[in-house]
Write a protein that holds these residues in place. Sequence first.
Motif, PDB file in Angstrom:
ATOM      1  N   ALA A  74       1.062  -1.227  -0.567  1.00 59.67           N
ATOM      2  CA  ALA A  74       0.211  -0.024   0.429  1.00 59.67           C
ATOM      3  C   ALA A  74       1.333   1.257  -0.389  1.00 59.67           C
ATOM      4  O   ALA A  74       0.567   2.204  -1.100  1.00 59.67           O
ATOM      5  CB  ALA A  74      -0.884   0.238   1.130  1.00 59.67           C
ATOM      6  N   ALA A  75       1.736   0.623   1.030  1.00 59.17           N
ATOM      7  CA  ALA A  75       2.340   2.020   1.044  1.00 59.17           C
ATOM      8  C   ALA A  75       3.027   2.934  -0.645  1.00 59.17           C
ATOM      9  O   ALA A  75       3.724   3.809  -0.886  1.00 59.17           O
ATOM     10  CB  ALA A  75       3.870   1.854   2.063  1.00 59.17           C
ATOM     11  N   ARG A  76       4.023   1.860  -1.021  1.00 60.66           N
ATOM     12  CA  ARG A  76       4.817   1.580  -2.194  1.00 60.66           C
ATOM     13  C   ARG A  76       3.611   1.986  -3.366  1.00 60.66           C
ATOM     14  O   ARG A  76       3.961   3.035  -4.139  1.00 60.66           O
ATOM     15  CB  ARG A  76       5.519  -0.359  -2.531  1.00 60.66           C
ATOM     16  CG  ARG A  76       6.946   0.039  -2.204  1.00 60.66           C
ATOM     17  CD  ARG A  76       7.085  -1.951  -2.924  1.00 60.66           C
ATOM     18  NE  ARG A  76       5.965  -2.918  -3.096  1.00 60.66           N
ATOM     19  CZ  ARG A  76       5.859  -3.855  -1.479  1.00 60.66           C
ATOM     20  NH1 ARG A  76       6.834  -3.991  -0.721  1.00 60.66           N
ATOM     21  NH2 ARG A  76       4.873  -4.742  -2.091  1.00 60.66           N
ATOM     22  N   GLN A  77       2.990   1.791  -3.033  1.00 55.69           N
ATOM     23  CA  GLN A  77       1.192   1.535  -4.311  1.00 55.69           C
ATOM     24  C   GLN A  77       2.063   3.472  -4.565  1.00 55.69           C
ATOM     25  O   GLN A  77       1.268   4.387  -5.403  1.00 55.69           O
ATOM     26  CB  GLN A  77       0.037   1.533  -4.465  1.00 55.69           C
ATOM     27  CG  GLN A  77      -0.115   1.810  -5.328  1.00 55.69           C
ATOM     28  CD  GLN A  77      -2.129   0.872  -5.584  1.00 55.69           C
ATOM     29  OE1 GLN A  77      -1.830  -0.406  -4.294  1.00 55.69           O
ATOM     30  NE2 GLN A  77      -2.810   1.180  -5.670  1.00 55.69           N
ATOM     31  N   GLU A  78       0.755   4.021  -2.823  1.00 58.55           N
ATOM     32  CA  GLU A  78       0.679   5.200  -2.655  1.00 58.55           C
ATOM     33  C   GLU A  78       2.392   6.733  -2.948  1.00 58.55           C
ATOM     34  O   GLU A  78       1.782   7.678  -3.845  1.00 58.55           O
ATOM     35  CB  GLU A  78       0.898   5.677  -0.991  1.00 58.55           C
ATOM     36  CG  GLU A  78       0.511   7.118  -0.529  1.00 58.55           C
ATOM     37  CD  GLU A  78       0.858   7.035   0.972  1.00 58.55           C
ATOM     38  OE1 GLU A  78      -0.282   8.548   1.152  1.00 58.55           O
ATOM     39  OE2 GLU A  78       1.104   6.655   1.829  1.00 58.55           O
ATOM     40  N   LEU A  79       2.639   6.027  -3.128  1.00 58.35           N
ATOM     41  CA  LEU A  79       4.028   6.494  -3.224  1.00 58.35           C
ATOM     42  C   LEU A  79       4.198   7.160  -4.991  1.00 58.35           C
ATOM     43  O   LEU A  79       4.631   7.479  -5.369  1.00 58.35           O
ATOM     44  CB  LEU A  79       5.827   6.373  -2.252  1.00 58.35           C
ATOM     45  CG  LEU A  79       7.130   7.111  -2.953  1.00 58.35           C
ATOM     46  CD1 LEU A  79       7.004   8.274  -2.997  1.00 58.35           C
ATOM     47  CD2 LEU A  79       8.027   6.372  -1.619  1.00 58.35           C
ATOM     48  N   ALA A  80       4.207   5.455  -4.978  1.00 54.58           N
ATOM     49  CA  ALA A  80       4.434   5.743  -7.050  1.00 54.58           C
ATOM     50  C   ALA A  80       3.666   6.323  -7.997  1.00 54.58           C
ATOM     51  O   ALA A  80       3.441   7.090  -8.250  1.00 54.58           O
ATOM     52  CB  ALA A  80       4.385   4.108  -7.168  1.00 54.58           C
ATOM     53  N   GLU A  81       1.759   6.358  -7.252  1.00 59.19           N
ATOM     54  CA  GLU A  81       1.514   7.099  -7.704  1.00 59.19           C
ATOM     55  C   GLU A  81       1.172   8.739  -7.533  1.00 59.19           C
ATOM     56  O   GLU A  81       0.841   9.898  -8.237  1.00 59.19           O
ATOM     57  CB  GLU A  81      -0.302   6.953  -7.301  1.00 59.19           C
ATOM     58  CG  GLU A  81      -0.856   5.647  -7.302  1.00 59.19           C
ATOM     59  CD  GLU A  81      -1.776   5.651  -6.666  1.00 59.19           C
ATOM     60  OE1 GLU A  81      -2.604   6.171  -5.868  1.00 59.19           O
ATOM     61  OE2 GLU A  81      -2.932   3.444  -7.320  1.00 59.19           O
TER      62      GLU A  81
END
Length: 313
Positions: free
Chosen positions: A258-265
């Motif tokens: 979830a954190a990886r996706q948030e940062l990538a977005e």
Amino acid sequence: MAVKIGISACVLGDKVRFDGGHKASTFCTQQLQPLVQYVAVCPEQAIGMGVPRPAIRLQRDTQQQIRLVQSRDNSLDYTEQMLDYTAQMLPRFAELSGYIVCAKSPTCGMERVKLYDTEGNALGKLAVGVYTRQLMQAYPWLPVEEDGRLLDPALKENFVSRVFACHDFQKTMRDGFSIGKLVAFHSRYKFLVMAHSPVAYHQLGKLVAEAKLFQPAELQLRYLTELMQAMRNIATRKQHANVLQHLQGFLKKLMDSAARQELAELINRYRCGRVPLLAPVTLLQHYLRLYPNNYLQQQVYFNPYPEQLGLRA
């Protein structure tokens, strides 16, 4: 060690222009001034030209030499006086980390200064001010910018980045140059350089790797000059996004999905122009506090200049 910046006195608000006026820059006098030490110069006043005074201009003579002459009477030539004064001043500027000059000035203009022929006909905006030309030739590594160009947010951020990088290098080498210091400095600046020029990122890395092939003085000057040239390139959103993804890569195994996706977005939203650079940088710093990484925490990319300037917002 103060951050010393040379500056045209009129840009600080001194009434030294030919018409008795000034060209005070709000950015220079309000935002930047508390963070630096200015060295103010008006070369025209310094060589004895009064205030107010007849206007001067750059003129190309019959031998294709550019002369500094009075506009009304081109027999009044100030070229040698200005060159002599500049030569006297140049040694005092070795510790400067930047210089802000007055745009369009026949003495201080950095580019696109009007040039005339001996008959008074305009040849175009082809010249550089006599004083500033000598300054840039003597110190090719020195960040130089015009007051008018500092109204452009990208150019302003670029200049300030170069000034503080230059100062950091000077401070690092103040007590003597060493390859060890150079390696440590370059390590801290890798990602900032990458944002400005991916090509220079590799070239500077190669220069540091081959450091033992050069004499220390040569290596120090060459590295600083190439660093400053690289940072003159305006860092694009695409290049910043590339750097941000590289930085994220160091933490991805520590972050949940979830954190990886948030940062990538968020990085992608920045790339598309929807949020300022400060947004993904701040989120990355948040994860660095959660998952400390000494190498990343030393990167100047996160704080290339004092935060109070607000240039990334």
